[in-house]
Motif scaffolding. Structure first.
Motif, mmCIF file in Angstrom:
data_model
loop_
_atom_site.group_PDB
_atom_site.id
_atom_site.type_symbol
_atom_site.label_atom_id
_atom_site.label_comp_id
_atom_site.label_asym_id
_atom_site.label_seq_id
_atom_site.Cartn_x
_atom_site.Cartn_y
_atom_site.Cartn_z
ATOM 1 N N LEU A 210 0.877 -1.111 0.003
ATOM 2 C CA LEU A 210 -0.038 -0.081 -0.106
ATOM 3 C C LEU A 210 0.955 1.318 0.084
ATOM 4 C CD1 LEU A 210 -2.766 -1.042 2.576
ATOM 5 C CD2 LEU A 210 -2.795 -1.218 0.002
ATOM 6 N N GLN A 211 2.118 1.134 0.715
ATOM 7 C CA GLN A 211 2.781 2.354 0.759
ATOM 8 C C GLN A 211 3.578 2.603 -0.452
ATOM 9 O OE1 GLN A 211 5.157 1.270 4.228
ATOM 10 N NE2 GLN A 211 4.015 2.323 5.587
ATOM 11 N N GLY A 212 3.668 1.665 -1.028
ATOM 12 C CA GLY A 212 4.459 1.732 -2.642
ATOM 13 C C GLY A 212 3.591 1.985 -3.744
ATOM 14 N N MET A 213 2.098 2.220 -3.307
ATOM 15 C CA MET A 213 1.113 2.607 -4.332
ATOM 16 C C MET A 213 0.975 4.032 -3.936
ATOM 17 S SD MET A 213 -0.207 0.470 -6.461
ATOM 18 C CE MET A 213 1.401 0.245 -6.721
ATOM 19 N N ASP A 214 1.860 4.711 -3.549
ATOM 20 C CA ASP A 214 1.718 6.237 -2.959
ATOM 21 C C ASP A 214 0.654 6.775 -2.115
ATOM 22 O OD1 ASP A 214 4.035 6.794 -4.781
ATOM 23 O OD2 ASP A 214 2.670 7.098 -6.473
ATOM 24 N N LYS A 216 -0.121 7.756 1.517
ATOM 25 C CA LYS A 216 0.703 8.402 2.477
ATOM 26 C C LYS A 216 0.665 7.487 3.766
ATOM 27 C CE LYS A 216 -0.370 12.820 0.707
ATOM 28 N NZ LYS A 216 -1.034 14.205 0.889
ATOM 29 N N PRO A 217 1.803 7.387 4.482
ATOM 30 C CA PRO A 217 1.710 6.820 5.764
ATOM 31 C C PRO A 217 0.570 6.962 6.743
ATOM 32 C CG PRO A 217 4.043 7.407 5.131
ATOM 33 C CD PRO A 217 2.923 8.196 4.036
ATOM 34 N N ASN A 218 0.035 8.244 6.786
ATOM 35 C CA ASN A 218 -1.036 8.568 7.659
ATOM 36 C C ASN A 218 -2.221 8.039 7.187
ATOM 37 O OD1 ASN A 218 0.883 9.765 9.217
ATOM 38 N ND2 ASN A 218 0.506 12.118 8.393
ATOM 39 N N ASP A 219 -2.264 7.810 5.767
ATOM 40 C CA ASP A 219 -3.568 7.429 5.338
ATOM 41 C C ASP A 219 -3.578 5.894 5.315
ATOM 42 O OD1 ASP A 219 -4.420 9.903 4.481
ATOM 43 O OD2 ASP A 219 -3.592 10.004 2.720
ATOM 44 N N GLU A 255 -2.133 9.636 -9.427
ATOM 45 C CA GLU A 255 -3.484 9.812 -8.632
ATOM 46 C C GLU A 255 -3.642 8.352 -7.948
ATOM 47 O OE1 GLU A 255 -5.076 12.505 -8.309
ATOM 48 O OE2 GLU A 255 -3.892 13.627 -9.521
ATOM 49 N N ILE A 256 -3.066 7.369 -8.293
ATOM 50 C CA ILE A 256 -3.403 6.059 -7.652
ATOM 51 C C ILE A 256 -3.422 6.003 -6.275
ATOM 52 C CG2 ILE A 256 -2.741 3.548 -7.494
ATOM 53 C CD1 ILE A 256 -4.048 4.257 -10.083
ATOM 54 N N GLY A 257 -2.723 6.915 -5.457
ATOM 55 C CA GLY A 257 -2.588 6.664 -4.115
ATOM 56 C C GLY A 257 -3.912 7.298 -3.544
ATOM 57 N N GLY A 258 -4.234 8.519 -4.008
ATOM 58 C CA GLY A 258 -5.428 9.295 -3.616
ATOM 59 C C GLY A 258 -6.828 8.397 -4.117
ATOM 60 N N VAL A 259 -6.616 7.591 -5.202
ATOM 61 C CA VAL A 259 -7.967 6.782 -5.679
ATOM 62 C C VAL A 259 -8.185 5.775 -4.583
ATOM 63 C CG1 VAL A 259 -8.984 5.278 -7.324
ATOM 64 C CG2 VAL A 259 -7.796 7.269 -8.092
ATOM 65 N N LEU A 260 -7.057 4.970 -4.285
ATOM 66 C CA LEU A 260 -7.184 3.937 -3.246
ATOM 67 C C LEU A 260 -7.376 4.481 -1.922
ATOM 68 C CD1 LEU A 260 -4.028 1.716 -4.490
ATOM 69 C CD2 LEU A 260 -6.657 1.602 -5.007
#
Length: 528
Positions: A210-214, A216-219, A255-260
């Motif tokens: 998950l962290q590799g998908m951008d 954020k650690p807090n998310d 944008e993948i991190g935000g989408v997930l």
């Protein structure tokens, strides 16, 4: 051959005699009395009976004291029982005994579970605590986490998890990641299987992915709270393929991190069964692929709408309520949630209410949806509030209906801001109500940012124009209009006399003619 000599031993209790036996000579042992051997009376009196073997080459015999060294069968049995009893502390129980003991222990545990309301039918074959006390400890720990007996019955295999070996390490790991303790109950209700997981083997690799998908650690903890089932997925399976497909159709990698983060359920969706058919259906409506990608970036939750059970029936309902086929794509782009909400009840209710309050016809209702599909989600109270405001401004019900059909956003704006804009329109601009009927979108423009500055510029030059010409353009376009007073005068008369769109065409023709014939003079209509 007889032995006529003996060796007497004063201290020991046994007399040992060695015989030389000839080879290949055997006889059945016999018991004989000690008279055959000479034993000192001193030893006989002191030590009593003794056992002495007597053997010979010709005959092999065993001798014992005639007083009594014969052991009865009963004595032998008693002695054997004593030996077994004394040795039982050091021997393992038999397999049968162990099996019976396990069955008895499990029976007691089952009886305890039934007594508290747990149905143990699915626990057969699962390794359970040996004692009732340990099982009681597990149940109490689950209760402290907020799980009820009903929750345990929904997933009884959770009783196979050890408190110290399974539950505490997993919960500690989730807590260190940032998962809030207040969410543990719902977390475990949705995915109790996490208590079986290994932190190192199962959980940590998923978090790293998950962290590799951008994300954020807090998310990351928020993602886990929204979709705890993700902890059970394999990295090489559904997660990687769903992300790869989104990137393939145009979703930006950044944008993948935000989408997930917004909708982590995507990680559990199969491409062939869910994501691809959904995207292709939206394309079939006339929405370009990149536009579909932008929709997913902004509102990824639409992928959770069931294509056959929600999306297609909803679009069919829109057609039934006079939304044109050619407008479906625009409707979905404006309000993607419309393909997932319950239109079967909303559409008839909203149409009936608008008809009763402003006399909106069915075909007009279709035009309203095309311009602002969010209207189907407006509450009755909000609609009444805005209609009452317009009537207080002096508009009739028929005029309000015309304004709503022309600009349905009137039913969703802030009435306090509308009032301020209307007061400026009435007092400072000094225009008639008909101007608002012709261009009700006036209320959608910012008073300080657009209306006031442009009105002052027009008033300063002594120009007159329609509200559409004044507002319905960008700032750059408005400055161009203000630099060409000839076009402005001509446009003014066009707008006064006819439709705005027709006026645009005439202005375009006039502008081109002036560019091609700069020295010509075209008489313009006089201002009234």
């Amino acid at each position: 051959m007889k032995i006529v000599s003996y060796a007497g031993i004063t201290k020991p209790r046994f007399l040992l005699v060695r015989y030389d036996l000839p080879a290949l000579t055997f006889r059945t042992p016999q018991l004989i009395s000690t008279s055959s051997l000479c034993i000192s009376s001193y030893n006989e009196k002191r030590h009593g009976l003794m056992i002495r073997p007597h053997c010979s080459a010709a005959r092999r015999t065993l001798s014992s004291s005639s007083t009594d060294l014969r052991l009865s069968k009963q004595d032998k049995f008693s002695k054997k029982q004593e030996e077994v009893t004394s040795a039982s502390l050091y021997t393992h129980p038999s397999l049968l005994q162990m099996k019976n003991e396990r069955i008895a222990n499990r029976t007691r545990v089952y009886e305890f579970l039934r007594s508290i309301g747990v149905v143990p039918d699915e626990l057969d074959g699962l390794e359970l605590p040996v004692t009732v006390e340990v099982m009681h400890e597990r149940v109490d720990f689950l209760h402290k986490l907020g799980l009820t007996i009903e929750d345990i019955n929904n997933y009884p295999l959770v009783l196979g998890c050890s408190v110290k070996k399974n539950m505490i390490p997993v919960l500690d790991y989730l807590g260190k990641l940032g998962v809030r303790k207040s969410t543990f109950t719902e977390f475990l209700r949705r995915y109790p299987q996490v208590l079986h997981a290994s932190v190192v083997v199962d959980l940590a690799p998923v978090v790293k992915y998950l962290q590799g998908m951008d994300i954020k650690p807090n998310d990351v903890p928020r993602v886990l709270e929204k979709y705890p089932e993700v902890l059970g997925f394999k990295l090489e399976g559904t997660m990687s393929t769903s992300v790869a497909y989104l990137i393939a159709i145009g979703v930006a990698r950044r944008e993948i991190g935000g989408v997930l983060t917004k909708y982590p359920e995507i990680l559990g969706m199969r491409v062939g069964r869910v994501i691809k058919p959904f995207a292709e259906y939206l394309e079939s409506l006339g929405i370009p692929r990149l536009a579909v990608a932008r929709l997913i970036e902004k509102r990824p939750h639409i992928l959770g709408f069931e294509l056959e059970e929600q999306v297609k029936p909803n679009l069919k309902s829109l057609l039934e309520y006079h939304v044109r086929q050619t407008s479906l794509a625009a409707v979905v782009v404006q309000y993607p949630e419309i393909i997932g909400i319950d239109l079967e009840t909303k559409l008839p209710n909203q149409q009936g209410f608008l008809n009763s309050i402003i006399g909106l016809a069915p075909d007009e209702f279709g035009r309203v949806i095309e311009k602002m599909p969010q209207v189907i989600s407006l509450s009755d109270r909000a609609i009444v509030k805005h209609v009452d405001f317009l009537k207080e401004c002096g508009f009739s019900s028929e005029q309000v209906k015309k304004m709503v059909v022309g600009c349905p956003q009137l039913l969703a704006l802030n009435t306090d801001i509308m009032k301020i804009s209307y007061d400026y329109f009435k007092t400072t601009m000094g225009r008639p109500l008909d101007d608002l009927i012709m261009f009700p979108a006036f209320f959608t423009y910012g008073l300080e940012s657009t209306i006031k500055p442009r009105h002052k510029m027009v008033a300063k030059k002594g120009m007159k124009c329609s509200l559409a010409w004044l507002l319905n353009c960008s700032d750059e376009k408005f400055e161009e209009r203000m630099k060409d007073p000839g076009n402005s005068r001509f446009l003014f008369h066009i707008l006064l006399l006819g439709d705005w769109r027709a006026g645009e065409e005439e202005v375009f023709k006039y502008s081109n003619f002036v560019k091609l014939n700069p020295g010509s003079s075209i008489p313009l209509p006089l201002e009234p």
